[in-house]
Scaffold this active site. Structure first.
Site, PDB file in Angstrom:
ATOM      1  CB  THR A   1       2.177   6.866 -23.481  1.00  0.00           C
ATOM      2  OG1 THR A   1       2.064   5.910 -24.613  1.00  0.00           O
ATOM      3  CG2 THR A   1       0.672   6.539 -22.553  1.00  0.00           C
ATOM      4  CG  ASP A   2       1.325   8.650 -30.025  1.00  0.00           C
ATOM      5  OD1 ASP A   2       0.040   9.353 -29.906  1.00  0.00           O
ATOM      6  OD2 ASP A   2       1.635   8.147 -30.936  1.00  0.00           O
ATOM      7  CE  LYS A   3      -5.842   6.937 -30.321  1.00  0.00           C
ATOM      8  NZ  LYS A   3      -5.742   5.915 -31.249  1.00  0.00           N
ATOM      9  CB  THR A   4      -1.906   6.314 -33.017  1.00  0.00           C
ATOM     10  OG1 THR A   4      -3.150   6.665 -32.907  1.00  0.00           O
ATOM     11  CG2 THR A   4      -1.571   5.288 -34.337  1.00  0.00           C
TER      12      THR A   4
ATOM     13  CB  ILE B   1      -0.681  12.975 -25.457  1.00  0.00           C
ATOM     14  CG1 ILE B   1      -0.332  13.270 -24.084  1.00  0.00           C
ATOM     15  CG2 ILE B   1      -0.913  14.078 -26.383  1.00  0.00           C
ATOM     16  CD1 ILE B   1       0.751  13.968 -23.806  1.00  0.00           C
TER      17      ILE B   1
END
Length: 712
Positions: free
Chosen positions: A436-439, A662
């Site tokens: 998963t992306d963070k932002t 990530i």
């Protein structure tokens, strides 16, 4: 729809079954087998029937054998030249042809970008207004009306009639009634469920395709749906944006466009105002940013014309349907094998005299058994084998799954928060790891500036009066010019509106509120000469400006604090003094950055340098210097975790699904957010290999990556 020949053949088969001299159990089993065969026939026919809705012409493309629904992004088109419409100076065909062929000569004849904008009555600075918007939208009309599919159940009616005629009303309705129920369950329920499922998935696709893009209208930058873009709009494009229409480059910097979707090649194409001002829908911005004048949308775009020649496959199956088909096929094959084995064994036993009738006598005797008895016995044995095949066909499995999915989807559709997750629910059922992306995924992507440092001094909120004038002026330049965001103030003097990425909006709102930044006045003080846009590799952006008052040129850089700090040899103090960064002070500045990052803040630094033009042989060289910069300040932006993210992660972990985050942020910020979301345990020492930076991972061999990927 079932043809007359098919219905006639099925009716004859039903008549033969109901009138032959078979026992009632044999008739029922054979009727059940025929029902399943008939049901499969209707299902396959129903799948090939198109249930069309009211769709614009731009969404329905005719092919020789069927209608394939293709989603064309915008649903408006460039109007034809019409003196009454205000487009008398430009012709739609010429405009489309000019863009398609990249004809610079024809564009110059039209007066270039400015001439086309004037003909379209578009202000390149303020965009179109609401009155123009009503005039520019041209509806493409509707092509098809609703149709209704009627499934004929005449064969079942025939069976019902023959059964009542032969056995009377009390018992004769069993076979026909059974067929009615079976056909209703297998055909009507599954057809309705599949139809509703397709409609709901189509609605979900429309939601996911409803991308927002920035345009300028009435002098105000605003986000609108790509479905609402019209001819004459001035669109703002940044890195990663998909170009939503065909148009012309107005202005911008370092614009590279990936036209692989159009040409099949992956090379990026440079777009500028002189040699190549043409932009095409379906392409993607690989680098830089620009403003684009929209010239054609919908079916008149290059992407629309290309998509109109593609025929989609309307019978594409989901992964779950593919698995169910494989499972039912395997069960059917096993049942067929067992039935064949039983048939062979029973025939062998019968013809070897090892079977007895109801009176205890051997059924087969070479001398005494006549041919009619042999035929009846073989028919009975074959019927028993067919019974096994019928029982083994798992028609109820796909139906049960279809009904369950339809019910689940209906329940989930009621929860609008889950609507975007529906299209991936089947695929995610097999997932063991989620990357998963963070932002914007784990966090809300709602940035706010919470900390500000000038050198080694922490600056409180609303304390711009303690900052020296020259430092404040440089900060205004660094924030106001080195940005892709905008500030809009209406004539009524209401609260300013900020546009751009969440990071840019946070920086601008902070500068306006805490540093008294006035964007309108700032734009009059300097001229932008050169821009280097932000990219994920360098993690910074730069700009070269010339002040109007004294022709002084300044280079400003903004980006990840640790990377900008590495470019600096000096730093400003709040009183305006400049100090050299020695080893101790560099360590202190690095500790400040690490401390903010450990508090889950994104750290952005500003730096600048005064430069001079370099001349050789009457040629002026301007470069964005990256060495010997002076650090202006460091800000920390807070992006809070999304509500419910931690609970969702805990649920996944408890179910055996691993989560890997990530992000392009500082490693300390990444650790802090991961701990806050529950990916890393709070207060526990980092295990080796749990947190890996991109540079380190890229240096691994393929074998090392496979060994270490599970622990990351």
């Amino acid at each position: 729809m079932v043809s007359e020949i098919q219905a006639h053949d099925i009716g004859i088969m039903l008549y033969n079954i109901t009138t032959t001299t078979l026992t009632k159990p044999q008739k029922r089993w054979q009727l059940a087998y025929l029902t399943i065969h008939f049901s499969n026939t209707l299902v396959s026919i129903a799948k090939n029937v198109v249930v069309s809705k009211k769709l614009p012409v731009s969404e329905i493309i005719a092919s020789p054998n069927s209608y394939s629904v293709i989603k064309i992004i915008p649903q408006v088109a460039c109007p034809k030249a019409d003196p009454a419409s205000g487009f008398s100076r430009v012709d739609q065909v010429d405009l489309i042809d000019t863009v398609e062929t990249k004809d610079l000569k024809k564009l110059h004849k039209l007066g270039g970008v400015d001439g086309v904008a004037e003909a379209l009555e578009t202000d390149l600075d303020n965009g179109i207004n609401d009155r123009d918007l009503v005039r520019k939208i041209w509806s493409e009309g509707e092509a098809f009306s609703d149709t209704t599919i009627i499934i004929l159940l005449g064969c079942a009616a025939l069976s019902l009639g023959f059964g009542i005629k032969e056995h009377g009303v009390e018992e004769g309705w069993y076979e026909g009634g059974s067929i009615f129920v079976a056909v209703f369950l297998v055909i009507v329920v599954s057809t309705i469920s599949n139809y509703r499922q397709e409609i709901q998935f189509d609605n979900l696709s429309r939601i996911s395709d409803n991308i927002k893009i920035d345009v300028v209208r009435d002098g105000r930058r605003q986000k609108i749906s790509i479905f609402d873009i019209v001819v004459g709009d001035v669109a703002i494009l940044n890195i990663g944006d998909q170009i939503p229409a065909d148009g012309l480059f107005v202005d911008g910097y370092s614009l590279l466009v990936d036209e692989s979707s159009m040409t099949g090649e992956s090379d990026n194409i440079t777009v500028d105002a002189v040699t190549n001002p043409f932009l095409f829908s379906g392409s993607k911005v690989a680098d830089g940013h620009c403003r684009m004048l929209v010239l054609s949308v919908g079916m008149n775009t290059a992407w629309g014309r290309m998509m109109s020649s593609i025929t989609g496959d309307s019978n594409e199956q989901t992964p779950l349907q593919v698995r169910l088909n494989k499972l039912t096929s395997s069960i059917g094959k096993v049942g067929l094998a067992v039935a064949f084995l039983v048939l062979v064994v029973m025939l062998i036993r019968y013809f070897t005299g090892n079977t007895e009738d109801e009176n205890g006598k051997r059924e087969y005797n070479v001398k005494s058994t006549n041919i009619n008895e042999v035929f009846d016995s073989v028919t009975r044995i074959f019927s028993a084998a067919v019974t096994i095949v019928v029982v083994a066909i798992p028609e109820g499995l796909p139906l049960a799954v279809t009904v369950t999915l339809a019910y689940s989807m209906k329940r989930m559709m009621a929860d609008q928060a889950m609507v975007r997750k529906l299209s991936a629910c089947e695929t995610m059922g097999s997932a063991t790891v989620i990357c998963t992306d963070k932002t914007g995924t784990l966090t809300t992507n709602q940035m706010t500036v919470t900390k500000f440092w000038i050198g080694l001094e922490y600056i409180e909120r609303d304390s711009s009066n303690v900052i020296a004038t020259d430092v404040l002026e440089l900060l205004h330049e660094g924030v106001g010019f080195n940005t892709t965001g905008t500030v809009f103030k209406s004539d009524s003097g209401s609260v300013p509106e900020y546009s751009g990425s969440p990071t840019e909006k946070a920086m601008l709102s902070w500068a306006v509120a805490d540093l008294d930044l006035d964007m309108e006045k700032l734009k009059q003080t300097s001229t932008v000469l050169q821009v280097e846009t932000f990219n994920s590799k360098k993690k910074r952006s730069g700009i070269l400006i010339r002040r109007v008052a004294d022709n002084r040129m300044n280079v400003h850089w903004k980006g990840a604090a640790e990377m900008v700090l590495a470019m600096c040899s000096k730093y400003y103090q709040s009183n305006g003094c400049i100090k050299t960064i020695d080893s101790d002070e560099r360590t202190q500045l690095e500790n400040i950055i690490e401390g903010m990052a450990a508090s889950s803040l994104r750290c952005i630094a500003f730096a600048y340098k005064k430069v001079q033009e370099h001349r050789e042989d009457s040629t002026v060289y301007r470069t964005l210097s990256e060495e010997g910069l002076t650090l202006l300040g460091i800000v920390g932006l807070k992006d809070p975790c999304r509500p419910g993210a931690k609970k969702a992660i805990e649920t996944c972990l408890s179910a055996g699904v691993n989560i890997k985050m990530i992000t392009g942020d500082n490693v300390f910020t990444a650790k802090a957010i991961a701990a806050e979301c529950g990916i890393l345990e709070l207060g526990r020492q980092d295990c080796e290999g749990e947190v890996v930076e991109g540079v380190e991972f890229r240096n691994y061999t393929d074998e090392e990556r496979m060994q270490k990927v599970d622990s990351i």
